[in-house]
Scaffold this motif. Structure first.
Motif, PDB file in Angstrom:
ATOM      1  N   UNK A  81      44.382 -16.328 -28.183  1.00  0.00           N
ATOM      2  CA  UNK A  81      44.455 -14.860 -28.250  1.00  0.00           C
ATOM      3  C   UNK A  81      45.542 -14.324 -29.174  1.00  0.00           C
ATOM      4  N   UNK A  82      46.213 -15.191 -29.913  1.00  0.00           N
ATOM      5  CA  UNK A  82      47.264 -14.733 -30.832  1.00  0.00           C
ATOM      6  C   UNK A  82      46.642 -13.891 -31.944  1.00  0.00           C
ATOM      7  N   UNK A  83      47.069 -12.641 -32.106  1.00  0.00           N
ATOM      8  CA  UNK A  83      46.495 -11.803 -33.165  1.00  0.00           C
ATOM      9  C   UNK A  83      46.816 -12.344 -34.552  1.00  0.00           C
ATOM     10  N   UNK A  84      45.770 -12.461 -35.379  1.00  0.00           N
ATOM     11  CA  UNK A  84      45.920 -12.928 -36.758  1.00  0.00           C
ATOM     12  C   UNK A  84      45.260 -11.909 -37.674  1.00  0.00           C
ATOM     13  N   UNK A  85      46.066 -11.345 -38.557  1.00  0.00           N
ATOM     14  CA  UNK A  85      45.579 -10.371 -39.532  1.00  0.00           C
ATOM     15  C   UNK A  85      45.477 -11.090 -40.872  1.00  0.00           C
ATOM     16  N   UNK A  86      44.273 -11.173 -41.406  1.00  0.00           N
ATOM     17  CA  UNK A  86      44.069 -11.820 -42.708  1.00  0.00           C
ATOM     18  C   UNK A  86      44.367 -10.805 -43.811  1.00  0.00           C
ATOM     19  N   UNK A  95      34.117 -13.032 -47.374  1.00  0.00           N
ATOM     20  CA  UNK A  95      35.465 -13.363 -46.887  1.00  0.00           C
ATOM     21  C   UNK A  95      35.773 -12.639 -45.585  1.00  0.00           C
ATOM     22  N   UNK A  96      35.412 -11.362 -45.521  1.00  0.00           N
ATOM     23  CA  UNK A  96      35.655 -10.587 -44.301  1.00  0.00           C
ATOM     24  C   UNK A  96      34.862 -11.184 -43.145  1.00  0.00           C
ATOM     25  N   UNK A  97      33.588 -11.466 -43.369  1.00  0.00           N
ATOM     26  CA  UNK A  97      32.732 -12.031 -42.316  1.00  0.00           C
ATOM     27  C   UNK A  97      33.273 -13.389 -41.862  1.00  0.00           C
ATOM     28  N   UNK A  98      33.654 -14.242 -42.810  1.00  0.00           N
ATOM     29  CA  UNK A  98      34.196 -15.560 -42.448  1.00  0.00           C
ATOM     30  C   UNK A  98      35.463 -15.421 -41.612  1.00  0.00           C
ATOM     31  N   UNK A  99      36.345 -14.514 -42.023  1.00  0.00           N
ATOM     32  CA  UNK A  99      37.599 -14.314 -41.277  1.00  0.00           C
ATOM     33  C   UNK A  99      37.316 -13.816 -39.859  1.00  0.00           C
ATOM     34  N   UNK A 100      36.454 -12.830 -39.733  1.00  0.00           N
ATOM     35  CA  UNK A 100      36.165 -12.263 -38.419  1.00  0.00           C
ATOM     36  C   UNK A 100      35.406 -13.270 -37.547  1.00  0.00           C
ATOM     37  N   UNK A 101      34.515 -14.031 -38.153  1.00  0.00           N
ATOM     38  CA  UNK A 101      33.745 -15.045 -37.430  1.00  0.00           C
ATOM     39  C   UNK A 101      34.666 -16.092 -36.801  1.00  0.00           C
ATOM     40  N   UNK A 103      37.720 -15.529 -35.824  1.00  0.00           N
ATOM     41  CA  UNK A 103      38.659 -14.965 -34.870  1.00  0.00           C
ATOM     42  C   UNK A 103      39.770 -14.110 -35.424  1.00  0.00           C
ATOM     43  N   UNK A 104      39.670 -13.662 -36.674  1.00  0.00           N
ATOM     44  CA  UNK A 104      40.703 -12.763 -37.199  1.00  0.00           C
ATOM     45  C   UNK A 104      40.670 -11.448 -36.437  1.00  0.00           C
ATOM     46  N   UNK A 105      41.830 -10.888 -36.248  1.00  0.00           N
ATOM     47  CA  UNK A 105      41.956  -9.606 -35.567  1.00  0.00           C
ATOM     48  C   UNK A 105      41.639  -8.457 -36.506  1.00  0.00           C
ATOM     49  N   UNK A 106      42.007  -8.635 -37.775  1.00  0.00           N
ATOM     50  CA  UNK A 106      41.807  -7.588 -38.778  1.00  0.00           C
ATOM     51  C   UNK A 106      41.812  -8.224 -40.158  1.00  0.00           C
ATOM     52  N   UNK A 107      41.424  -7.459 -41.155  1.00  0.00           N
ATOM     53  CA  UNK A 107      41.388  -7.923 -42.539  1.00  0.00           C
ATOM     54  C   UNK A 107      41.946  -6.814 -43.417  1.00  0.00           C
TER      55      UNK A 107
END
Length: 158
Positions: A81-86, A95-101, A103-107
């Motif tokens: 659950x650690x928030x990760x902002x790419x 890139x956005x879809x891959x990051x969110x897929x 578990x990224x919190x935001x981009x």
């Protein structure tokens, strides 16, 4: 009265010196303490070496040794659950879809706008607060109007 966030630590993983310096300054201006890493391996080393994880991670997408997505996958394995902002200068839908897929919190796109950074960190910390300290209750998802209507019709037939 100004609210201080010094007891909240943000880990910044960025390989470009100028961008890393800007993110450090911007995060400090928002009142947070900052820990810096130059690549994905160093980010993971910081996480493993620390007795408590940071409150959030700002993570560049394209870095040497281990890219942002691979680092994100490992962070998710270590701290679900650690928030990760790419953060990335290579903005694309993929890139956005891959990051969110993964578990990224935001981009955030480079160049990072200070207000966007502030909002993303505040949102990430709010999510962390809700997932770390609040009990998670499993409640059924809300029904839609059509589901309610179907349910009423079925009860009338019986």
């Amino acid at each position: 009265m100004q609210i201080t966030n010094k007891n909240r630590r943000i880990l910044v993983g960025e390989d470009e010196l100028e961008v890393r310096a800007y993110l450090e300054m911007a995060v400090k201006c928002l009142g947070y303490s900052v820990e810096l890493a130059q690549d994905g391996d160093e980010v993971l080393g910081c996480l493993q070496a620390s007795s408590t994880p940071p409150h959030a991670v700002l993570l560049d997408l394209m870095m040497p040794n281990r890219d942002g997505i691979e680092t994100l996958k490992e962070i998710r394995r270590m701290y679900g659950s650690l928030p990760v902002i790419i953060v990335s200068g290579a903005f694309s839908t993929m890139n956005v879809v891959a990051a969110m897929k993964h578990g990224a919190t935001d981009f955030l796109c480079k160049p990072v706008v200070h207000e966007d950074l502030q909002k993303a960190i505040a949102h990430a910390l709010d999510l962390r607060g809700n997932s770390t300290y609040a009990a998670v209750e499993k409640t059924p998802p809300p029904t839609t109007r059509s589901e309610e209507h179907t349910s009423e019709l079925q009860s009338l037939r019986h």
